[in-house]
Design an enzyme around this catalytic site. Structure first.
Site, PDB file in Angstrom:
ATOM      1  N   LEU A   5       0.837  -1.203   0.000  1.00  0.00           N
ATOM      2  CA  LEU A   5       0.000   0.000   0.000  1.00  0.00           C
ATOM      3  C   LEU A   5       0.870   1.251   0.000  1.00  0.00           C
ATOM      4  CD1 LEU A   5      -3.130   0.351   0.025  1.00  0.00           C
ATOM      5  CD2 LEU A   5      -2.918   1.023   2.414  1.00  0.00           C
ATOM      6  N   GLY A   6       1.863   1.258  -0.902  1.00  0.00           N
ATOM      7  CA  GLY A   6       2.669   2.453  -1.106  1.00  0.00           C
ATOM      8  C   GLY A   6       1.892   3.470  -1.922  1.00  0.00           C
ATOM      9  N   ILE A  17       1.504   3.924  -5.147  1.00  0.00           N
ATOM     10  CA  ILE A  17       0.718   3.382  -6.246  1.00  0.00           C
ATOM     11  C   ILE A  17      -0.417   2.513  -5.723  1.00  0.00           C
ATOM     12  CG2 ILE A  17       0.799   1.792  -8.214  1.00  0.00           C
ATOM     13  CD1 ILE A  17       3.578   2.919  -8.854  1.00  0.00           C
ATOM     14  N   GLU A  70      10.831 -10.548 -19.299  1.00  0.00           N
ATOM     15  CA  GLU A  70      10.655  -9.507 -20.319  1.00  0.00           C
ATOM     16  C   GLU A  70      11.922  -9.317 -21.149  1.00  0.00           C
ATOM     17  OE1 GLU A  70       9.266  -5.903 -18.525  1.00  0.00           O
ATOM     18  OE2 GLU A  70       7.562  -6.881 -17.563  1.00  0.00           O
ATOM     19  N   ALA A 110       3.332  -4.632 -10.730  1.00  0.00           N
ATOM     20  CA  ALA A 110       4.569  -4.384 -10.001  1.00  0.00           C
ATOM     21  C   ALA A 110       5.780  -4.883 -10.786  1.00  0.00           C
ATOM     22  CB  ALA A 110       4.495  -5.038  -8.620  1.00  0.00           C
ATOM     23  N   ARG A 111       6.161  -6.139 -10.553  1.00  0.00           N
ATOM     24  CA  ARG A 111       7.275  -6.759 -11.264  1.00  0.00           C
ATOM     25  C   ARG A 111       6.918  -8.210 -11.564  1.00  0.00           C
ATOM     26  NH1 ARG A 111       8.687  -2.604 -12.696  1.00  0.00           N
ATOM     27  NH2 ARG A 111      10.735  -1.589 -12.580  1.00  0.00           N
ATOM     28  N   HIS A 130       4.226  -4.069 -20.304  1.00  0.00           N
ATOM     29  CA  HIS A 130       4.852  -3.258 -19.256  1.00  0.00           C
ATOM     30  C   HIS A 130       4.675  -1.764 -19.577  1.00  0.00           C
ATOM     31  CE1 HIS A 130       8.347  -3.146 -16.120  1.00  0.00           C
ATOM     32  NE2 HIS A 130       7.457  -2.181 -15.907  1.00  0.00           N
TER      33      HIS A 130
END
Length: 376
Positions: free
Chosen positions: A205-206, A208, A317, A287-288, A335
């Site tokens: 919950l940063g 973004i 990727e 995210a990643r 992405h």
């Protein structure tokens, strides 16, 4: 919207003006003081939007350029001290200036001891060993706040796609095949749902993750549960969120799990974690890609543990897992969740603001590795 988030006015309506040698290269200074200015190393392409701010940066610092260099050439240049004892590095675009590859000990150890800050575009920094940078006395600043709005919007698209079978309907219509169209037209309604009132479980919950939560509650009245390494009580209160002390608690209750956390070097969701999912839950990742064991996700989709997924990012990727990309219950993007003019305007500006703030005797705005720097 945060102070560092760009506005449409910042972006303008006209196409970006390419920077000229006089505005983007090593900015000349009065002859008496040119050599006294500290040097900033600008990695990658020219500035495109924030020309006045870049001019101010050039008035205060000597700007050197690396342009596009592969890893071996970049290492050679550092060994030869081609750019002298620069005090900072600046990378304004996420798709240029990173040709040298991962910033690991091999590269970091070649930097001059004078270098104290690296301000870069982009939210993620899994390609940078930020701990090693801190141990070498270098602050790393990302630009997550500049792309927060764009990423959050894309996340909402992916969330909706998992609830409403958008991929199935889209592919059927695009196929031009009458039978596929009729199949989707007649059967999508039986397996799709509105997100209203369901639980969106956010991991991270940063900035973004919080912005996504705000949009999901305001537009779709979704209930927010979250798991993070720290608890954000003020954010909880503002959106009526529930904190889950353990990841398992969140996974067992969420109707849609959303990843909005940095990659810390290890997979977060694999077979053991999918076993805790509420059956039929959805999964979204902005995210990643390496946070997810993609083979385990394929099995979870095959078994119906996960009913659908929306993936902006991928484990290998630019290669996309074909077993995921070819499914009609998985939306895949390239992405691009944070890719917008507004994001790029903000990347440019926030990077320069980080440099001028810190090097001017103040503080960096968006550092991510101070916890290790302070220990040193």
């Amino acid at each position: 919207m945060s102070a560092s988030t760009p506005t449409p006015l910042d972006a303008g309506l006209a196409p970006p003006k390419p920077a000229t040698a006089s505005t983007a290269g090593s900015t000349p200074a009065p002859a008496s003081s040119a050599q006294e200015k500290p040097t900033v190393l600008h990695l990658g392409d020219d500035i495109r939007w924030n020309h006045d701010l870049y001019k101010e940066l050039g008035n205060r610092f000597r700007i050197e350029r690396s342009y596009t260099l592969g890893r071996d050439e970049f290492k050679k240049a550092l060994r030869e001290r081609r750019w002298g004892d620069f005090v900072a590095m600046y990378r304004p675009f996420w798709n240029t200036g990173g040709e040298m590859g991962n910033w690991d000990l091999e590269l970091i150890s070649l930097l001059p001891k004078s270098c104290k800050i690296y301000a870069s575009a982009g939210a993620g920094f899994d390609w940078v060993d930020t701990k090693t940078m801190a141990e070498h006395g270098i602050i790393y600043c990302n630009s997550a706040s500049a792309c927060t709005e764009s990423v959050a919007d894309a996340a909402i698209v992916l969330i909706l796609s998992t609830y409403r079978a958008i991929v199935w309907s889209f592919l059927a219509a695009r196929s031009g095949d009458v039978s596929q169209f009729r199949n989707a037209n007649q059967n999508v309604a039986a397996v799709t749902h509105n997100p209203n009132g369901s639980i969106l479980g956010i991991i991270g919950l940063g900035k973004i993750g919080y912005r996504i939560a705000q949009k999901a509650t305001a537009a779709f009245e979704m209930r927010i549960w979250y798991h993070d390494v720290v608890r954000f009580e003020e954010r909880e209160q503002s959106i009526g969120a529930r904190w889950c002390e353990t990841l398992e608690e969140l996974l067992q209750n969420a109707d849609c799990v959303l990843l909005a956390t940095p990659f810390s070097g290890s997979v977060l969701l694999s077979t053991a974690q999918f076993a805790h999912f509420k059956r039929g839950a959805r999964l979204v990742n902005i995210a990643r890609g390496k946070l997810i064991d993609e083979d385990a996700l394929v099995r979870a989709l095959d078994d119906g543990v996960v009913s659908s997924a929306g993936l902006d990012v991928h484990a290998d990727e630019p290669n996309v897992n074909a077993k995921l990309a070819q499914r009609d219950n998985v939306m895949v993007l390239s992405h691009t969740a944070g890719a917008s003019v507004e994001s790029h305007v903000g990347f440019e500006r926030l990077g320069m603001e980080n440099l001028m703030g810190f090097l001017g005797g103040g503080e960096a705005l968006t550092p991510v590795n101070l916890q290790w720097l302070r220990k040193e």
